[in-house]
Enzyme design. Structure first.
Site, PDB file in Angstrom:
ATOM      1  CB  SER A  24      57.400   3.686  32.914  1.00 34.35           C
ATOM      2  OG  SER A  24      57.810   3.626  31.548  1.00 34.35           O
ATOM      3  CG  ASP A  25      55.423  10.044  31.587  1.00 37.38           C
ATOM      4  OD1 ASP A  25      55.389   9.959  30.340  1.00 37.38           O
ATOM      5  OD2 ASP A  25      54.950  11.019  32.201  1.00 37.38           O
ATOM      6  CD1 TRP A  26      60.573   9.769  26.717  1.00 35.29           C
ATOM      7  CD2 TRP A  26      58.992   9.249  25.229  1.00 35.29           C
ATOM      8  NE1 TRP A  26      61.157   9.772  25.478  1.00 35.29           N
ATOM      9  CE2 TRP A  26      60.204   9.457  24.543  1.00 35.29           C
ATOM     10  CE3 TRP A  26      57.854   8.918  24.498  1.00 35.29           C
ATOM     11  CZ2 TRP A  26      60.313   9.346  23.159  1.00 35.29           C
ATOM     12  CZ3 TRP A  26      57.971   8.810  23.114  1.00 35.29           C
ATOM     13  CH2 TRP A  26      59.179   9.024  22.454  1.00 35.29           C
ATOM     14  CB  THR A  27      62.888   7.511  28.921  1.00 35.70           C
ATOM     15  OG1 THR A  27      62.796   8.896  29.275  1.00 35.70           O
ATOM     16  CG2 THR A  27      62.757   7.334  27.426  1.00 35.70           C
TER      17      THR A  27
END
Length: 760
Positions: A297-300
């Protein structure tokens, strides 16, 4: 159960047959960057290790945290040492240098199963040797050179312990308001696909476990670059045909080239968050493309599905993302805190967890991490003279000459007034995402000009990038009056105005830089404008003031020497735009490969669309439809002329093309009609009519850099096959259809005379 100890690694193996035992113990072969996902030895080792893992250890392998910020599971409780020792983390990023081995020793020496960590970093356009920003690199139209730059970045990153980059960004971007256009290859899927392949080859090399290889990560999957209004993180609405024709091809190309990882995006796509979208992550990526690497995933972005409104809480977000096909949770910590409970409650099958872990382990084995987990920290391999030379050449190839009234190249001996806030701004030359680059590494334009000119150079900052003050105007104007030529270095502030979270609604020169340009131009001295930016700017007014304009982007550590060589003609500009430059922000989104509409504006009326153009046509009443500078445009210190496209036949069989048996060969003669040697980017475009769905007015389907001496002519040939002519038709099938086919071979998307044939 046997224990095998080798090269400081302990592997716990349970082999139920002699064949499996042999497969587990054999020395890892060199894993091809394209074939690593089908290696039976790797598969055997993955299955054997997976059998030994507890549910908590499995979830640990699919959890990733930023080591630099000490967030995630260590926050407020203990450091990462504890969670690593208990096998509760699979990857760290923002960790480099000696800390890499410090953390790895904990994983290999204290965790139960001795599974090594992957260390990642945003290595976007260089590691310590910073190259031009990716949008600038794409303007080279030179995939081989892109591959070289990525190879250098990989070599330097490995020398500091990094094994994974979150690059390339292959989002198609048609709206210059979006700040992250700086990280990609612009607006075209054909060019974007070629660049995606080049980055993957450069980063990963021939083998994932070779000495200078790092993992590539295709991002942001998918549709992130189509953010509504050009506002970062905003929603995207992309019909499936458009998604498949425009936004997906660069991802597919990179995966076909062997990319080992993919990053799911922040945005919602057609109402479904990209990090919980089973259609794109499972149906397309896994089933259709047979991708066997892993998705991070991308950051959060997993946690952000709550803000999107499709998840009610952390457990809901974690469940929906893992079920959709996101294998590794970057930073949100929801997999670690929620998935075990979801499995125990019967809401997430353990087989889904196993498959995600299997994908992560497969890549770790292919990298050779289990056999050689520790980094060799070798700072002497960074920022070498050879790397700097390549960075300078990349910058020279990336510059796009937008206008030239005969001012350039400059004559040596002329007195120069160098003016503007970007002339001596070392940090800005690194652009957004400068990795481990340092301002002290940069040779600025002022420094390089001082070396070239000595006392013949006068410097004045004139203004800051963002200010209302004109206190420096007087000095700048006086410097111009005393000089033979004024060079203005104007543009954006890279750290604050480009890259992530840097969307803009006003794309004119920031602050009062336009006013400074006008004040200097009023002296009557020749003016050269150097534009430093991470996106296409609105240069309509600037073009009226400057006799010459060069788009310099943010050129990297060798900015100054590259610019001096170009300004004085030692290097002939050959860059071509990969994103259209608008006349006004109101034209955005703007791209060359648009549909014609039912009431198209004839080209002869476009420049006068505010006045004498027919009223009931698709047009603006106050501005031309066309860009100020179109996709593919770029001038040179010489000129090039094109002959008409020549074809071998008058018609071609759609059936044969669909079967992979047919091809359309087309060529044109290209002549250097000017006084200097030069390189031209020869571009092939097609347009199809009579098809089941409307097709763009033009589509790039080939390009080639050609070096020509003055007066020299070369015949440049292209071959169109199924991949170049197929599209997703009215029945959502990817086929070549019967059509009237126009073919251009030209120097930009807005030039050339087509030849027409039929596909029957």
């Amino acid at each position: 159960m046997d224990e095998w100890r080798g090269r400081g690694v302990v592997l716990v193996l349970r082999c139920r047959t002699l064949l499996l035992l042999f497969a587990c113990l054999v020395i890892m072969p060199v894993a091809s960057a394209r074939s690593w996902s089908d290696d039976p030895v790797i598969e055997a080792r993955v299955e054997t290790l997976l059998e030994q893992m507890t549910l908590e250890e499995k979830i640990g392998q699919i959890s990733q945290y930023s080591g630099g910020a000490l967030t995630g599971p260590g926050s407020g409780r203990s450091g990462y040492e504890d969670v690593i020792a208990h096998g509760r983390v699979g990857s760290l990023f923002n960790v480099s240098g000696p800390d890499v081995n410090r953390y790895q020793r904990i994983a290999m020496g204290q965790s139960r199963l001795k599974i090594p960590l992957i260390f990642g970093l945003d290595v976007i356009h260089g590691y310590r040797t910073i190259f031009p920003i990716p949008l600038a690199l794409s303007a080279t139209w030179d995939p081989a050179f892109i591959e070289k730059s990525a190879t250098i970045a990989a070599m330097e990153a490995r020398a500091d312990g990094i094994r994974w980059t979150f690059s390339p960004m292959v989002d198609i971007a048609r709206d210059a308001r979006w700040g992250r256009i700086t990280e990609g290859a612009g607006e075209d899927p054909y060019l974007g696909s070629a660049m995606a392949r080049a980055y993957v080859r450069g980063y990963q090399g021939k083998s994932l476990n070779q000495e200078a290889s790092i993992l590539a990560c295709m991002k942001h999957y998918v549709g992130y670059g189509a953010a509504e209004g050009g506002r970062d993180y905003n929603t995207t609405e992309i019909p499936e045909r458009l998604l498949r024709d425009i936004y997906l091809p660069p991802f597919q190309a990179g995966i076909e080239e062997g990319a080992a990882t993919v990053m799911s995006a922040f945005n919602a796509l057609n109402g479904v968050p990209a990090s919980a979208n089973a259609f794109t992550l499972s149906q397309i990526l896994r089933k259709e493309w047979q991708f066997k690497g892993f998705v991070v995933s991308d950051w959060t972005s997993i946690a952000e599905t709550i803000a999107h409104g499709t998840a009610l809480d952390g457990a809901d977000a974690a469940r929906k993302s893992i079920m959709a096909g996101v294998d590794m949770d970057m930073q949100s910590d929801l997999y670690r805190t929620s998935l075990a409970d979801e499995v125990n409650a019967g809401k997430v099958p353990v087989a889904v967890i196993d498959e995600a872990v299997r994908r992560v382990l497969r890549v770790k084995f292919a990298m050779g991490l289990f056999d050689d987990p520790y980094a060799r920290i070798e700072p002497e391999k960074m920022l070498t003279p050879e790397h700097r030379q390549l960075a300078r050449e990349a910058a020279e190839k990336s510059f796009v000459l937008l206008k030239n009234d005969g001012i350039l190249p400059l004559k040596r001996g002329a007195r120069v007034a160098l003016i503007g806030p970007l002339a001596d701004s070392a940090g800005n030359m690194l652009g957004a995402w400068g990795a481990k680059g340092e301002a002290a590494d940069v040779v600025t334009l002022r420094a390089a000009m001082a070396t070239e000119l000595g006392a013949e150079l006068t410097y004045s900052i004139g203004t800051e990038i963002l200010t209302d003050s004109r206190s420096g105007f007087t000095e700048a104007v006086e410097a111009a009056r005393r000089a033979d030529v004024a060079i203005l270095a104007l543009g954006e502030d890279a750290p604050t105005m480009t890259g992530e979270a840097a969307s803009r609604t006003d794309l004119d020169l920031p602050g009062n830089q336009q006013a400074l340009l006008e004040a200097v131009a009023a002296t009557g001295k020749p003016v050269v404008l150097l534009v430093f930016s991470g996106r296409p700017l609105v240069l309509t007014r600037a073009a009226e003031q400057a006799g010459a304009m060069l788009e310099a982007w943010f050129p990297g550590v060798e900015a100054g020497p590259a610019l001096v060589r170009t300004l004085y003609g030692d290097s002939n500009p050959s860059g071509k735009l990969t994103a259209s430059f608008p006349r006004a922000v109101g034209q955005l989104p703007l791209y060359y490969n648009h549909l014609a509409t039912g009431r198209p504006l004839a080209p002869e009326f476009d420049a006068n669309s505010a006045g004498s153009a027919p009223k009931y046509t698709s047009r603006y009443i106050d501005q031309a439809n066309s860009p100020l500078y179109p996709f593919g445009f770029g001038l040179s210190y010489t000129t090039f002329s094109y002959g008409p496209p020549k074809l071998e036949a008058e018609s071609y069989s759609a059936a044969e093309l669909n079967e992979g048996k047919g091809q359309v060969k087309v060529s044109a003669e290209v002549t250097n009609s000017g006084p200097r040697p030069g390189e031209e980017v020869v571009q092939l475009y097609v347009g199809q009519r009579g098809t089941s769905v409307a097709r763009p007015v033009r589509e790039l389907k080939g390009f080639r850099r050609v070096a020509l001496e003055p007066g020299e002519t070369k015949a440049v040939e292209f071959v169109l096959e199924r991949n170049e002519l197929a599209f997703w038709n009215i029945d959502m099938k990817n086929v070549v259809e019967p059509a009237a086919l126009k073919i251009w071979i030209a120097g930009s998307s807005a030039s050339g005379t087509p030849s027409e044939v039929s596909i029957r």
